[in-house]
Scaffold this motif. Structure first.
Motif, PDB file in Angstrom:
ATOM      1  N   ASP A  31      -6.731  -4.918   0.502  1.00 27.17           N
ATOM      2  CA  ASP A  31      -6.195  -5.175  -0.831  1.00 27.17           C
ATOM      3  C   ASP A  31      -6.221  -6.670  -1.095  1.00 27.17           C
ATOM      4  O   ASP A  31      -5.852  -7.458  -0.215  1.00 27.17           O
ATOM      5  N   ARG A  32      -6.630  -7.045  -2.307  1.00 26.94           N
ATOM      6  CA  ARG A  32      -6.370  -8.418  -2.770  1.00 26.94           C
ATOM      7  C   ARG A  32      -5.112  -8.350  -3.622  1.00 26.94           C
ATOM      8  O   ARG A  32      -5.050  -7.608  -4.599  1.00 26.94           O
ATOM      9  N   ILE A  33      -4.117  -9.113  -3.218  1.00 23.55           N
ATOM     10  CA  ILE A  33      -2.839  -9.146  -3.927  1.00 23.55           C
ATOM     11  C   ILE A  33      -2.822 -10.410  -4.766  1.00 23.55           C
ATOM     12  O   ILE A  33      -2.842 -11.512  -4.233  1.00 23.55           O
ATOM     13  N   ARG A  44      -8.049  -2.977  -4.782  1.00 21.73           N
ATOM     14  CA  ARG A  44      -8.338  -2.361  -3.482  1.00 21.73           C
ATOM     15  C   ARG A  44      -9.841  -2.266  -3.263  1.00 21.73           C
ATOM     16  O   ARG A  44     -10.553  -1.668  -4.072  1.00 21.73           O
ATOM     17  N   ASN A  81      -2.918   5.826  -2.230  1.00 21.87           N
ATOM     18  CA  ASN A  81      -3.604   5.561  -0.970  1.00 21.87           C
ATOM     19  C   ASN A  81      -3.967   6.866  -0.266  1.00 21.87           C
ATOM     20  O   ASN A  81      -4.095   6.926   0.937  1.00 21.87           O
ATOM     21  N   HIS A 102      -7.928  -0.474  -8.971  1.00 21.57           N
ATOM     22  CA  HIS A 102      -6.642  -1.132  -9.208  1.00 21.57           C
ATOM     23  C   HIS A 102      -5.526  -0.156  -8.902  1.00 21.57           C
ATOM     24  O   HIS A 102      -5.447   0.900  -9.499  1.00 21.57           O
ATOM     25  N   HIS A 106       0.812  -1.210   0.000  1.00 19.55           N
ATOM     26  CA  HIS A 106       0.000   0.000   0.000  1.00 19.55           C
ATOM     27  C   HIS A 106       0.837   1.247   0.000  1.00 19.55           C
ATOM     28  O   HIS A 106       0.373   2.295   0.331  1.00 19.55           O
ATOM     29  N   THR A 150       0.031  -4.974  -9.715  1.00 13.26           N
ATOM     30  CA  THR A 150      -1.155  -4.212  -9.347  1.00 13.26           C
ATOM     31  C   THR A 150      -1.897  -5.001  -8.277  1.00 13.26           C
ATOM     32  O   THR A 150      -1.799  -6.224  -8.205  1.00 13.26           O
ATOM     33  N   VAL A 151      -2.626  -4.283  -7.456  1.00 14.20           N
ATOM     34  CA  VAL A 151      -3.480  -4.917  -6.467  1.00 14.20           C
ATOM     35  C   VAL A 151      -4.895  -4.380  -6.648  1.00 14.20           C
ATOM     36  O   VAL A 151      -5.088  -3.311  -7.213  1.00 14.20           O
TER      37      VAL A 151
END
Ligand code: MN
Length: 324
Positions: A67-69, A50, A9, A39, A3, A47-48
Motif C-alpha cells: 500500500d502507498r499511504i 494498493r 483485502n 483505492h 489494511h 484512502t490508500v
C-alpha cells in the motif's frame, strides 16, 4: 498499517492459479506490465493506493502486500488510527517518508517511526498490533508492505525491530539521486533488516531531475511504484496510479526521475510455494488461515492483548470460502 478495515483485502492468493493479464487497465509494455492501483477506502477520510496483491500480480518475490499511504494532509482528516488486529505467517514492513506513527504490539513494543526509518514486525505464529499517526505531523506518506514467510518459517517466534538508520548513498548521472536501501543488497550495500528469503527493497528520491541505470538480478522479478510524482522506466511513464511489474530475466533498467519525485523499487526471487491470504492472515494453506481466524475470534492466547493500547479489537470479516 491500513489494511484492516472492511473487506477490501479479501483476496485469496494461490500462486498455482494462472495469473490473469492483459485487462484494458493494464496494457503490456515492451518490458513489464502496468498494473492499475486500487483505492482502498479506510474510513475517516483515508484512502490508500494498493499495488499488491491484485488479480494480475499477487506478489513480487516474497513481497505479498503493498500500500502507498498518502501523501495526505493530516490537518484535513482525523489521522490514521488502526485498532488491535492480528497477523500470522508474514512480516509487516513500514517505510516512513513523511509523518510519524506510533506502533504498539502484544510483545510490549512501543515505537515511534520517523521519516527515513523502517519498522519490521515478524508475525510468525501470531502477534497483535495497533498503529496511530501522531499529532504534530501534518503530512503522511509511507509504504506499508508485507513479506510472506517461507513455509518452514511460518510459525517462527514473533518479533519486532525498529531500524532507525539504513544504507544511503548518492548517485545518478548528475549526482542528484538519493538511494536508501530498505531490504536486501544492492550495489555493494546491505540493509540491516532481517528478512527470510532472497529479496530487495530500495527508495530513490530525486533532489533534482536525474537519471540512472539500475543493475538487476536476472533471477529476481521487480516492481516499481511511484511514491511522489511519477517516474520513467525505460522511457515509459509510470504515473502515480500505476505499478510497473518487471518479470525475471532482465539485466538492467533505466530510470528517469523528475525533480522531487520518489519511487520504491522491490525485487525478489519468485516465491516457490503457494500461500493463502485472508484479512491480516498469511499461511501456507487455507486450513492454516481458518485456524488463525478461529483463534482470533475465540480470544486464544495465540493473540495476546496489546497492553499499552486501549484501542478496540478489530473484528475479522467472514472467510469467503468457508460456508456457514
Ligand atoms: Mn497490521
Amino acid at each position: 498499517m491500513l489494511h484492516l478495515l472492511g473487506g477490501s483485502n479479501s483476496l485469496v492468493t494461490r500462486q498455482s492459479i494462472p495469473v490473469m493479464s492483459g485487462s484494458p487497465a493494464s496494457p503490456h509494455s515492451p518490458r513489464g506490465r502496468f498494473i492499475a492501483l486500487r483505492h482502498a477506502d479506510l474510513g475517516q477520510g483515508f484512502t490508500v493506493a494498493r499495488a499488491l496483491p491484485t488479480r494480475e500480480q499477487r506478489m513480487v518475490g516474497a513481497w505479498c502486500f503493498l500500500d502507498r499511504i498518502g501523501p495526505v494532509d493530516l490537518t484535513e482528516s482525523q489521522g490514521m488510527h488502526v485498532g488491535a488486529h492480528p497477523h500470522t505467517g508474514l512480516q509487516t514492513f513500514t517505510w516512513m517518508v513523511h509523518g510519524r506513527v506510533l506502533h504498539r504490539d502484544s510483545l510490549g513494543s512501543e515505537q515511534v517511526i520517523q521519516p527515513g526509518q523502517v519498522n519490521l514486525m515478524t508475525a510468525g505464529q501470531g502477534i497483535v498490533h495497533t498503529e496511530d499517526s501522531l499529532p504534530g505531523s501534518t503530512r503522511l506518506l509511507a509504504a506499508q508492505l508485507w513479506i510472506a514467510l517461507p513455509a518452514e518459517k511460518t510459525d517462527m517466534a514473533a518479533a519486532f525491530t525498529h531500524y532507525p538508520v539504513l544504507p544511503q548513498w548518492g548517485g545518478g548521472a548528475a549526482n542528484s539521486l538519493q538511494f536508501t536501501l530498505l531490504a536486501g543488497e544492492f550495489s555493494g550495500y546491505r540493509a540491516p533488516t532481517m528478512t527470510h528469503s532472497p529479496l530487495m527493497g530500495m527508495d530513490i528520491h530525486a533532489l533534482r531531475g536525474d537519471e540512472t541505470t539500475l543493475s538487476l538480478r536476472t533471477d529476481f522479478e521487480y516492481g516499481i511504484l511511484p511514491l511522489e510524482g511519477q517516474v520513467l522506466v525505460d522511457g515509459q511513464t509510470v504515473t502515480a496510479d500505476r505499478f510497473l511489474y518487471l518479470p525475471a530475466g532482465e539485466v538492467s533498467c533505466s530510470l528517469e526521475l523528475p525533480a522531487g519525485s520518489r519511487c520504491l523499487v522491490l525485487g525478489g526471487g519468485p516465491f516457490a510455494q503457494p500461500i493463502s491470504m485472508w484479512w491480516n492472515f498469511v499461511g501456507p494453506t487455507r486450513a492454516y488461515v481458518e485456524q488463525a481466524q478461529a483463534d482470533w475470534l475465540s480470544g486464544s492466547s495465540r493473540f495476546p492483548v496489546v497492553q499499552a493500547s486501549a484501542a478496540p479489537r478489530l473484528p475479522a470479516p467472514p472467510i469467503p470460502w468457508v460456508k456457514t
